[in-house]
Design an enzyme around this catalytic site. Structure first.
Site, PDB file in Angstrom:
ATOM      1  N   ASP A  43      50.073-108.774  68.987  1.00 40.02           N
ATOM      2  CA  ASP A  43      51.462-108.772  68.516  1.00 40.02           C
ATOM      3  C   ASP A  43      51.533-108.108  67.146  1.00 40.02           C
ATOM      4  OD1 ASP A  43      54.127-109.208  68.324  1.00 40.02           O
ATOM      5  OD2 ASP A  43      54.047-111.384  68.345  1.00 40.02           O
ATOM      6  N   ASP A  44      52.205-106.972  67.067  1.00 37.96           N
ATOM      7  CA  ASP A  44      52.419-106.241  65.804  1.00 37.96           C
ATOM      8  C   ASP A  44      51.148-105.567  65.282  1.00 37.96           C
ATOM      9  OD1 ASP A  44      54.899-107.313  66.048  1.00 37.96           O
ATOM     10  OD2 ASP A  44      55.013-108.179  64.054  1.00 37.96           O
ATOM     11  N   CYS A  79      59.486-106.424  69.605  1.00 39.53           N
ATOM     12  CA  CYS A  79      58.675-107.351  70.406  1.00 39.53           C
ATOM     13  C   CYS A  79      59.211-107.518  71.818  1.00 39.53           C
ATOM     14  CB  CYS A  79      58.601-108.709  69.702  1.00 39.53           C
ATOM     15  SG  CYS A  79      57.647-108.670  68.167  1.00 39.53           S
ATOM     16  N   ASP A 308      51.923-104.626  71.440  1.00 41.60           N
ATOM     17  CA  ASP A 308      53.305-104.410  71.873  1.00 41.60           C
ATOM     18  C   ASP A 308      54.015-103.365  71.015  1.00 41.60           C
ATOM     19  OD1 ASP A 308      53.394-105.931  69.607  1.00 41.60           O
ATOM     20  OD2 ASP A 308      54.701-107.491  70.396  1.00 41.60           O
ATOM     21  N   HIS A 309      53.581-103.146  69.783  1.00 41.47           N
ATOM     22  CA  HIS A 309      54.117-102.067  68.931  1.00 41.47           C
ATOM     23  C   HIS A 309      53.311-102.037  67.646  1.00 41.47           C
ATOM     24  CE1 HIS A 309      56.054-105.185  66.533  1.00 41.47           C
ATOM     25  NE2 HIS A 309      56.532-105.676  67.641  1.00 41.47           N
TER      26      HIS A 309
END
Length: 916
Positions: A43-44, A79, A308-309
């Site tokens: 995540d991130d 997200c 996710d990014h």
């Protein structure tokens, strides 16, 4: 001691890090068995700020024994939209999850898209599926999504401690004990347990697992054993770090200035904490791979590692966040290992997060559904085995061309904004004679064609069927039929101005004017239009001195009692006629008394105006004792007052002045800095109050005096409010684990309300481009071969061919096939904004509006950029690429010839009519 040494030597021999032992490890599974699939998504996690450099175990398993896709992107750097695309293989505008709140895990999402994720297809194909970790930001934990047999889903957003999970249908609350509750370790332990039991009880069934870790997302709580690492790490200080303000970029970066020293220090601490949390993810990857090796399933398992990014820390002066269209937010790490993948491979072709779902189905041997926008990257992996298909930069050439342009999007267009854009675009292309012929509707094209003919020019002539009238109030001309009698009307637009529209005289007005003239003649008056007002009845004019007043007394049949209630005679309640007569009588009396009251007021005003000069005092003698007794002025000698007596008026004025000075002194003391004793004899402190700053971000001292149990609102805090910006506050209580933040509070803005964009990202062996259009009509263009850190917006340094063909490429890929696009647009030089932003509402919500950007539904950037760059480049392209360029140039030449012939015909007709 000898036994312990023997055990350690055996374990060392079984270590998967020894490559020779790993190669000798034989897979016990049959070749025709379906492989296991494991996806690890963080995540991130960024790709460009150095996060992968501190994960040696992951690089050992994934990079050294697999393939690295160094040009991997996400379609939407947020997200929930990105995770929805990862699950469904669809673009954001197709699954309609635009933000982390809107439609995120909503009933619409559950009914229409959640049941069509890749897990549903693999579960129906016999896979044992399991999901462990963060799901979607607004997931409430009340259900288990379709397709998952084992479920450990985090309720709401990322957390490391004090969270709630749905474990196979039951909500479980976890606290802040590291050994029992640290979420990254919980994901690792539960996933390994599921893997063991699946292979123990269902040895012939393959496994699909998704491990979604919260790291390195906030609140960035690292495990205790890693809280001392990466002090003063500066991987995040890229050349674009703290480059601000940027007046050539979108609104958010225009208004963002350079970071203050406290903000720069915060980015360093945040980078340190993010890298610390990733150490537990590094352990998770190592633990899962070791377990697969111990079970003999490593050779039969595909493992994907991604995020996710991306993320930014101080880039362009923005302290932290995501959701920007630049590479640090949209580029993510993507590693893959498994059967048939060559170790230490590196593929430079563009890959999008929507391709992962299609790849998982392809690994399982399933057909990819039509609603998937992505496609399998196994094609690139298989083609990579042949060295002749790989160039010096790592780009793989496939039998079916692989697209090099992807869509990056964030947000959607509101209905009002969409109408404004369509109206502006319509005005733009109607004013240009070339574009209006390309994009006009069939009806508009017919009107333009007929109006270009000389025989249809006004005024109407004998035997003329139509006349083309140009109305200055309309953009389009009017094609009207010629009727009998129109030959005498001249409505043609001359050089002096717009045509004259003579209104027909109305017969009714003419009759009224004749009637007035007759009445003036008969009654000998010249003004009959003045309204005749009804004079008010005057009580003075209606009665004379000796007449009786018009108001006659009536029988008091109603009376007010002592308790303020009204009581009337019983006959009024029983007889309707008596009730009506008495009511009418009361109404008449009220009207008469009102008129009398109005007259009395007139009398009073008149008497005040005509007051006589002499008063009642004239009846007294000037020397009368009465005047002296009442203290009124007369002709008597002046009064002798006591000199010690204080004048009353003077004392009143003194009191008023004293009050005014007291208020002024109080106001002055309130606004100035006062020095007070701070519990020390020789120390003087300065009071800093809420009135110190007059411009945002403002200081709000109530923030520090929260009541017990009151929750702090960090986002949109009153002390940090700014127009059109999404701002938050950072203080010493933000982080609950070491290293703590102790430098005090500050405000920062991470986003703006107009940061909605649609971008085309192109990467191939010759181009590295980013073209974006924002919701406020701002356009940006970056050539990363010359500006790799996107520091300068080069939209003004290129000719019009680059942005126009970028729009062409966008809409070319919105059609269902390349053949349909060729029929619809041909080789036109430009494309309108309504098509660029998806002008067809029905198609905008389906796959036909934005189909796959790769494969047969894609075009190469050479087709729409060509030689339109401001600087000529030499391309080392093969004969196929050269043929494509030649074909495109020939098509553009043909279209240009057609436009030139149309323009010459129009100019000829205009010259015949109006001359030069």
């Amino acid at each position: 001691m000898c036994i312990l040494t023997l055990i350690c030597s055996c374990i060392a021999q079984r270590s998967p890090y020894k490559e020779d032992i790993y190669n000798r490890r034989s897979n016990k599974k049959k070749k025709n068995d379906k492989p296991n699939i494991i996806v690890i998504i963080t995540d991130d996690q960024d790709e460009l700020l150095g996060s992968m450099h501190v994960m040696p175990k992951t690089l050992k398993w994934m990079r050294d024994q697999g393939v690295h896709f160094n040009n991997s992107f996400v379609s939407t750097p947020m997200c929930c939209p990105s995770r929805s695309s990862f699950l469904t293989g669809m673009y954001t505008h197709n699954h309609h999850v635009y933000t982390n709140n809107e439609n995120c895990s909503s009933p619409y999402w559950q009914a229409n898209h959640e049941s069509r994720s890749f897990a549903t297809y693999l579960s129906n194909a016999g896979y044992r599926t399991g999901y462990f970790g963060k799901y979607l930001n607004e997931y409430n934990g009340t259900y288990i999504p379709a397709g998952w047999r084992e479920w450990l889903g985090l309720v709401k957003n990322s957390r490391f401690y004090n969270y709630t999970v749905n474990f196979n249908g039951q909500k479980m609350k976890h606290e802040d004990n590291y050994y029992q509750d640290y979420f990254t370790d919980l994901i690792a332990n539960d996933s390994v347990t599921f893997l063991k039991r699946s292979k123990q009880y269902f040895p012939k069934r393959p496994v699909l697992m998704v491990l979604s870790t919260p790291a390195p997302h906030g609140p960035e709580d690292a495990a205790p054993q890693y809280q001392h690492l990466f002090y003063n790490n500066t991987f995040h200080r890229t050349p674009s770090w703290n480059v601000a303000p940027n007046y050539d970029k979108q609104y958010l970066l225009k208004v963002t200035g350079k970071m203050e020293p406290i903000e720069q220090r915060f980015t360093d601490v945040l980078q340190q904490k993010r890298l610390q949390t990733l150490q537990s993810v590094d352990d998770l990857v190592d633990k899962v791979c070791n377990e697969l090796w111990m079970l003999g399933e490593l050779d039969n398992t595909y493992i994907l590692y991604t995020s996710d990014h991306g993320y930014h820390l101080g880039q362009y002066g923005v302290i932290k966040g995501k959701a920007l269209p630049y590479d640090f937010d949209t580029r993510v790490p993507l590693y893959m290992r498994g059967p048939g993948i060559l170790p230490r491979s590196k593929i430079s072709n563009m890959v999008l997060n929507i391709d992962i779902a299609a790849t998982i189905l392809d690994i399982a041997g399933l057909e990819i559904p039509d609603h998937f926008d992505g496609k399998s990257i196994l094609r690139l992996i298989k083609a990579y085995r042949d060295p002749q298909n790989v160039d010096s930069k790592g780009f793989v050439k496939t039998r079916k061309p692989w697209g090099d342009t992807v869509l990056l999007e964030r947000g959607k267009i509101t209905g009002k904004r969409y109408k404004d854009m369509m109206r502006e675009q319509k005005r733009t292309f109607l004013e240009n004679p070339e574009t209006r012929l390309l994009y006009a509707t069939p009806k508009q094209k017919r009107i333009y064609k007929e109006c270009a003919k000389p025989e249809n020019q006004p005024p109407c002539k004998v035997n003329q069927k139509y006349q083309c009238i140009k109305d200055p109030k309309r953009k389009l001309p009017r094609l009207m039929k010629c009727r009998p009698g129109d030959e005498t009307k001249d409505l043609m637009l001359n050089d002096n101005g717009p045509p004259c529209h003579c209104k027909k005289r109305r017969k009714r007005r003419r009759i009224a004017r004749l009637q007035r003239k007759y009445l003036q003649t008969q009654m000998k008056t010249s003004n009959l239009r003045s309204s005749i007002k009804r004079k008010k009845r005057s009580y003075i004019n209606s009665v004379d001195e000796n007449s009786v007043p018009p108001v006659s007394p009536i029988d008091r049949r109603c009376r007010v009692l002592q308790n303020n209630t009204v009581s009337c005679d019983q006959i009024l309640y029983q007889d309707a006629d008596a009730w009506k007569n008495h009511k009418d009588q009361l109404d008449d009396m009220i009207q008469e008394y009102r008129k009398m009251l109005e007259d009395l007021r007139k009398y009073r005003r008149h008497l005040k105006k005509e007051k006589p000069r002499e008063t009642f005092l004239s009846q007294f003698d000037k020397n009368d004792e009465f005047l002296e007794s009442v203290g009124l002025p007369g002709t008597s000698p002046a009064c002798k007052c006591d000199t010690n007596q204080t004048n009353f008026n003077a004392r009143k004025e003194a009191i008023k002045e004293a009050r005014k000075e007291r208020r002024k002194r109080k106001r002055k003391n309130k606004n100035k800095k006062r020095k007070r004793d701070c519990n020390q004899n020789d120390l003087k402190c300065t009071i800093h109050n809420n009135n110190q700053w007059k411009t945002p971000p403002l200081w709000n001292s109530s923030y520090w005096n929260l009541q017990s149990g009151e929750k702090l609102r960090r986002r949109d805090h009153p002390a940090c409010k700014r127009d059109n910006m999404d701002c938050s506050i950072m203080d010493n209580s933000h982080w609950k684990t070491q290293p703590y933040w102790t430098n005090g509070p500050f405000c920062f803005c991470s986003n703006s309300n107009n940061n909605t964009y649609w971008c085309l990202r192109t990467i191939n062996s010759t181009h590295d481009l980013l073209y974006c259009e924002f919701i406020n009509n701002f356009i940006s263009y970056y050539d990363l071969t010359e500006d790799p850190f996107q520091l300068k917006n080069a939209i003004h340094d290129v000719n019009y061919g680059v942005p126009s063909r970028s729009r062409k490429a966008y809409d070319y890929n919105t059609t269902s096939s390349a053949e349909d696009a060729q029929k619809k647009f041909g080789n036109a030089k430009a494309i309108s904004s309504d098509q660029y932003f998806g002008g067809r509402d029905s198609d905008f919500e389906t796959k036909q509006n934005l189909q796959k950007f790769q494969g047969s539904n894609s075009i190469s950037s050479d087709d729409y950029f060509g030689d339109n760059s401001s600087k000529n480049r030499s391309y080392n392209s093969g004969p196929d690429l050269q043929e494509i360029k030649d074909g495109v140039r020939q098509g553009v030449t043909k279209v240009a010839g057609k436009i030139s012939s149309i323009a010459s015909g129009v100019m000829t007709s205009l010259q015949d009519k109006y001359g030069n």
